[in-house]
Design an enzyme around this catalytic site. Structure first.
Site, PDB file in Angstrom:
ATOM      1  N   SER A  65       6.744   0.578  -6.321  1.00 16.09           N
ATOM      2  CA  SER A  65       5.856   1.319  -7.226  1.00 16.09           C
ATOM      3  C   SER A  65       4.777   2.029  -6.423  1.00 16.09           C
ATOM      4  CB  SER A  65       5.253   0.449  -8.332  1.00 16.09           C
ATOM      5  OG  SER A  65       4.612   1.298  -9.285  1.00 16.09           O
ATOM      6  N   HIS A 101      -9.598   3.917  -4.026  1.00 13.33           N
ATOM      7  CA  HIS A 101     -10.659   4.891  -4.285  1.00 13.33           C
ATOM      8  C   HIS A 101     -11.932   4.264  -3.735  1.00 13.33           C
ATOM      9  CE1 HIS A 101      -7.834   6.969  -6.856  1.00 13.33           C
ATOM     10  NE2 HIS A 101      -7.552   5.780  -7.362  1.00 13.33           N
ATOM     11  N   CYS A 129       7.290  -3.916  -8.958  1.00 13.89           N
ATOM     12  CA  CYS A 129       8.334  -4.543  -9.768  1.00 13.89           C
ATOM     13  C   CYS A 129       8.961  -5.719  -9.021  1.00 13.89           C
ATOM     14  CB  CYS A 129       9.401  -3.515 -10.155  1.00 13.89           C
ATOM     15  SG  CYS A 129      10.196  -2.747  -8.743  1.00 13.89           S
TER      16      CYS A 129
END
Length: 115
Positions: free
Chosen positions: A64, A69, A84
């Protein structure tokens, strides 16, 4: 794959060194090392460096993604890992340890959500 196997971990960093949070190579290495520590596989990377400060970076994984940030002016960052692959407590802790060391953070907290 059963949807219940998908999970996200959010990491909140505080008290981190602003110079490290604002350094793109440091952010990239921290996420790459985090992926490795969690047994995840990096496919590609995208990033943006903000003016006057801050970095956003995302690693696309075969499982994934992993994204960061940073807010150097506040000594903080937010990192999310979505996968996953089966999550383990050891992997969650290993990533927190990598992030703590990479940014010299005073605190890293994590929240795990199974989707």
């Amino acid at each position: 794959m059963d949807f219940a196997e998908v999970w996200t971990v959010s990491y909140r960093l505080s008290g981190a060194r602003p110079d490290l949070l604002n350094d793109l190579p440091t952010v990239r290495r921290a996420l790459q090392d985090s992926a490795q520590a969690a047994g995840l596989h990096v496919l590609s990377c995208a990033h943006h460096t903000f003016t006057p400060q801050g970095v956003s970076l995302a690693l696309i994984l075969s499982e994934s993604h992993l994204a960061a940030h940073t807010w150097p002016e506040a000594g903080g960052a937010y990192v999310t890992a979505t996968s996953c692959s089966p999550a383990s407590k050891e992997a969650v802790t290993a990533v927190a340890d990598v992030l703590t060391r990479a940014f010299d953070a005073q605190e890293v907290t994590s929240t795990v959500v199974s989707l």
